[in-house]
Design a protein around this motif. Structure first.
Motif, mmCIF file in Angstrom:
data_model
loop_
_atom_site.group_PDB
_atom_site.id
_atom_site.type_symbol
_atom_site.label_atom_id
_atom_site.label_comp_id
_atom_site.label_asym_id
_atom_site.label_seq_id
_atom_site.Cartn_x
_atom_site.Cartn_y
_atom_site.Cartn_z
ATOM 1 N N ARG A 120 0.839 -1.210 0.000
ATOM 2 C CA ARG A 120 0.000 0.000 0.000
ATOM 3 C C ARG A 120 0.871 1.256 0.000
ATOM 4 O O ARG A 120 0.532 2.244 -0.651
ATOM 5 N N VAL A 121 1.979 1.210 0.725
ATOM 6 C CA VAL A 121 2.907 2.338 0.733
ATOM 7 C C VAL A 121 3.439 2.595 -0.668
ATOM 8 O O VAL A 121 3.455 3.717 -1.165
ATOM 9 N N LEU A 122 3.865 1.509 -1.336
ATOM 10 C CA LEU A 122 4.430 1.652 -2.671
ATOM 11 C C LEU A 122 3.388 2.122 -3.674
ATOM 12 O O LEU A 122 3.714 2.832 -4.634
ATOM 13 N N GLU A 123 2.135 1.752 -3.444
ATOM 14 C CA GLU A 123 1.057 2.223 -4.328
ATOM 15 C C GLU A 123 0.860 3.739 -4.208
ATOM 16 O O GLU A 123 0.355 4.365 -5.135
ATOM 17 N N ASN A 124 1.255 4.282 -3.068
ATOM 18 C CA ASN A 124 0.994 5.705 -2.804
ATOM 19 C C ASN A 124 2.224 6.591 -2.966
ATOM 20 O O ASN A 124 2.204 7.755 -2.563
ATOM 21 N N THR A 125 3.292 6.060 -3.562
ATOM 22 C CA THR A 125 4.517 6.868 -3.679
ATOM 23 C C THR A 125 4.327 8.098 -4.555
ATOM 24 O O THR A 125 5.070 9.068 -4.435
ATOM 25 N N LYS A 126 3.316 8.071 -5.425
ATOM 26 C CA LYS A 126 3.038 9.246 -6.286
ATOM 27 C C LYS A 126 1.800 9.988 -5.795
ATOM 28 O O LYS A 126 1.179 10.746 -6.542
ATOM 29 N N ASN A 127 1.457 9.788 -4.537
ATOM 30 C CA ASN A 127 0.308 10.471 -3.924
ATOM 31 C C ASN A 127 0.549 11.982 -3.910
ATOM 32 O O ASN A 127 1.561 12.455 -3.393
ATOM 33 N N THR A 128 -0.388 12.755 -4.457
ATOM 34 C CA THR A 128 -0.235 14.220 -4.528
ATOM 35 C C THR A 128 -1.255 14.947 -3.660
ATOM 36 O O THR A 128 -1.513 16.134 -3.862
ATOM 37 N N ALA A 129 -1.840 14.237 -2.713
ATOM 38 C CA ALA A 129 -2.823 14.886 -1.829
ATOM 39 C C ALA A 129 -2.145 15.968 -0.997
ATOM 40 O O ALA A 129 -0.919 15.986 -0.836
ATOM 41 N N THR A 130 -2.943 16.879 -0.456
ATOM 42 C CA THR A 130 -2.410 17.943 0.394
ATOM 43 C C THR A 130 -1.763 17.346 1.640
ATOM 44 O O THR A 130 -2.352 16.496 2.300
ATOM 45 N N LEU A 131 -0.549 17.784 1.937
ATOM 46 C CA LEU A 131 0.170 17.275 3.103
ATOM 47 C C LEU A 131 -0.247 18.083 4.331
ATOM 48 O O LEU A 131 0.036 19.271 4.430
ATOM 49 N N LEU A 132 -0.927 17.439 5.259
ATOM 50 C CA LEU A 132 -1.392 18.089 6.479
ATOM 51 C C LEU A 132 -0.621 17.573 7.688
ATOM 52 O O LEU A 132 -0.173 16.433 7.695
ATOM 53 N N PRO A 133 -0.461 18.398 8.722
ATOM 54 C CA PRO A 133 0.217 17.931 9.943
ATOM 55 C C PRO A 133 -0.641 16.891 10.659
ATOM 56 O O PRO A 133 -1.861 16.832 10.485
ATOM 57 N N LEU A 134 0.003 16.095 11.494
ATOM 58 C CA LEU A 134 -0.671 14.984 12.171
ATOM 59 C C LEU A 134 -1.843 15.451 13.036
ATOM 60 O O LEU A 134 -2.899 14.819 13.053
ATOM 61 N N ASP A 135 -1.660 16.555 13.762
ATOM 62 C CA ASP A 135 -2.741 17.008 14.650
ATOM 63 C C ASP A 135 -3.984 17.415 13.864
ATOM 64 O O ASP A 135 -5.113 17.185 14.301
ATOM 65 N N GLU A 136 -3.777 17.990 12.690
ATOM 66 C CA GLU A 136 -4.924 18.374 11.861
ATOM 67 C C GLU A 136 -5.616 17.141 11.282
ATOM 68 O O GLU A 136 -6.849 17.077 11.217
ATOM 69 N N LEU A 137 -4.820 16.160 10.869
ATOM 70 C CA LEU A 137 -5.394 14.900 10.371
ATOM 71 C C LEU A 137 -6.193 14.203 11.474
ATOM 72 O O LEU A 137 -7.291 13.683 11.234
ATOM 73 N N THR A 138 -5.635 14.214 12.678
ATOM 74 C CA THR A 138 -6.311 13.568 13.810
ATOM 75 C C THR A 138 -7.635 14.253 14.120
ATOM 76 O O THR A 138 -8.660 13.602 14.328
ATOM 77 N N LYS A 139 -7.608 15.586 14.148
ATOM 78 C CA LYS A 139 -8.830 16.342 14.435
ATOM 79 C C LYS A 139 -9.890 16.101 13.363
ATOM 80 O O LYS A 139 -11.076 15.936 13.656
ATOM 81 N N LYS A 140 -9.439 16.081 12.115
ATOM 82 C CA LYS A 140 -10.360 15.854 11.006
ATOM 83 C C LYS A 140 -10.949 14.448 11.068
ATOM 84 O O LYS A 140 -12.133 14.236 10.798
ATOM 85 N N ALA A 141 -10.123 13.478 11.456
ATOM 86 C CA ALA A 141 -10.573 12.082 11.528
ATOM 87 C C ALA A 141 -11.620 11.890 12.622
ATOM 88 O O ALA A 141 -12.522 11.063 12.495
ATOM 89 N N GLU A 142 -11.502 12.679 13.691
ATOM 90 C CA GLU A 142 -12.484 12.582 14.777
ATOM 91 C C GLU A 142 -13.881 12.911 14.275
ATOM 92 O O GLU A 142 -14.873 12.372 14.762
ATOM 93 N N THR A 143 -13.953 13.801 13.300
ATOM 94 C CA THR A 143 -15.246 14.186 12.734
ATOM 95 C C THR A 143 -15.678 13.240 11.630
ATOM 96 O O THR A 143 -16.797 12.722 11.622
ATOM 97 N N VAL A 144 -14.765 12.991 10.699
ATOM 98 C CA VAL A 144 -15.110 12.215 9.502
ATOM 99 C C VAL A 144 -15.347 10.744 9.827
ATOM 100 O O VAL A 144 -16.290 10.120 9.318
ATOM 101 N N PHE A 145 -14.492 10.159 10.684
ATOM 102 C CA PHE A 145 -14.590 8.737 10.991
ATOM 103 C C PHE A 145 -15.159 8.462 12.389
ATOM 104 O O PHE A 145 -15.269 7.322 12.798
ATOM 105 N N GLY A 146 -15.475 9.529 13.129
ATOM 106 C CA GLY A 146 -16.042 9.354 14.457
ATOM 107 C C GLY A 146 -17.546 9.152 14.383
ATOM 108 O O GLY A 146 -18.085 8.626 13.400
ATOM 109 N N ARG A 147 -18.215 9.611 15.427
ATOM 110 C CA ARG A 147 -19.670 9.508 15.459
ATOM 111 C C ARG A 147 -20.256 10.292 14.288
ATOM 112 O O ARG A 147 -19.774 11.379 13.956
ATOM 113 N N THR A 148 -21.263 9.761 13.660
ATOM 114 C CA THR A 148 -21.836 10.392 12.475
ATOM 115 C C THR A 148 -22.180 11.847 12.772
ATOM 116 O O THR A 148 -23.013 12.133 13.640
ATOM 117 N N PRO A 149 -21.525 12.780 12.095
ATOM 118 C CA PRO A 149 -21.750 14.196 12.390
ATOM 119 C C PRO A 149 -23.107 14.668 11.878
ATOM 120 O O PRO A 149 -23.689 14.071 10.976
#
Length: 277
Positions: free
Chosen positions: A13-42
């Motif tokens: 999976r890592v090698l599949e994503n070596t050309k990943n061009t998504a926006t690079l976000l810091p870990l704390d922002e990814l974590t906060k976003k995941a709490e909403t997106v993958f947490g309890r249905t908002p």
């Protein structure tokens, strides 16, 4: 998901994503976003109600505040009143004079009809209209102040998840103190209409409150768009997480790719030697 129990699958999976061009976000922002997106249905959040203080602020520039409201200057008692230097004192005494059967409220002596006429001429129609303007300002300022304070109290009572309610309370306390001062100054103007007054400006605190509400509503709007597009948001966040993983493993991936390239070259060379033999 799907690669947690297999280092080989994770590597693939890592090698599949070596050309990943998504926006690079810091870990704390990814974590906060995941709490909403993958947490309890908002759920969709209600926007914070905006405030309207335009009329309240406009009262500060009412010309009646700085106008010296005094009586007519060409009446025979005007010189005496001007000498006393306090038409407000005379105006207040006039109310008692009318109630006391034309007896002077100060010396308790009966007065001539001409004195009452002079008082009426001194406090002419212009004076009465200006006095009414002061009274109207006092009523309107009180009404507009109470309306704004009620709006803010309702917002604070149900602030939602995105409003900085602690900061809003601080700004409201500052606003309340200014409104009290201004109400007192208008009351003083109503009592002594000859004295010019200036109100405390509330524009800055109104701007701060408006900014807090605007910031909250921007966040709510972004949240609500995410809720409406939850599936695409999950896909986007997943891609962004893998982009973060790739960045963290950048040195390992570069080392792996270099070794694999060298190994492939060696294999090609070895095959060539076998064919020649």
């Amino acid at each position: 998901e799907g690669v947690r129990n297999s280092s080989e699958k994770f590597k693939d999976r890592v090698l599949e994503n070596t050309k990943n061009t998504a926006t690079l976000l810091p870990l704390d922002e990814l974590t906060k976003k995941a709490e909403t997106v993958f947490g309890r249905t908002p759920v969709v959040e209600s926007m914070v109600r905006t405030i309207d203080a335009e009329q309240l602020v406009a009262h500060e520039s009412n010309p009646i505040l700085k106008k010296r409201v005094i009586g007519k200057s060409d009446v025979d008692i005007a010189a005496l009143i001007n000498k006393l230097g306090n038409s407000d004192w005379v105006k207040e005494g006039r109310d008692y004079f009318d109630e006391n059967g034309k007896v002077c409220p100060f010396c308790q002596q009966a007065t001539k009809d001409s004195f009452a006429k002079s008082l009426n001429e001194y406090f002419d129609e212009t004076f009465l209209l200006d006095s009414k303007s002061i009274r109207d300002l006092a009523i309107n300022y009180k009404t507009d102040s109470e309306r704004l304070q009620q709006q803010l109290s309702q917002i604070i009572a149900a602030p939602g998840s995105f409003l900085d309610v602690a900061k809003l309370k601080e700004e409201k306390e500052l606003l309340d103190s200014k409104l009290i001062i201004n109400t007192q100054r208008i009351a003083a103007k109503n009592k002594e209409s000859s004295q010019p007054v200036e109100l405390e400006a509330i524009g800055n605190v109104i701007a701060a409150i408006t900014a807090l509400i605007s910031t909250a509503n921007d966040s709510i709007d972004s949240h609500n768009r995410m809720v409406k597009n939850l599936s695409s948001e999950k896909r986007e966040l997943t891609t962004q997480v893998w982009r973060f993983v790739i960045e963290e493993l950048k040195a390992d991936i570069a080392d792996y790719q270099a070794k694999r390239e060298n190994l492939n070259k060696a294999v090609v060379g070895l095959r060539g030697q076998i064919q020649l033999a």
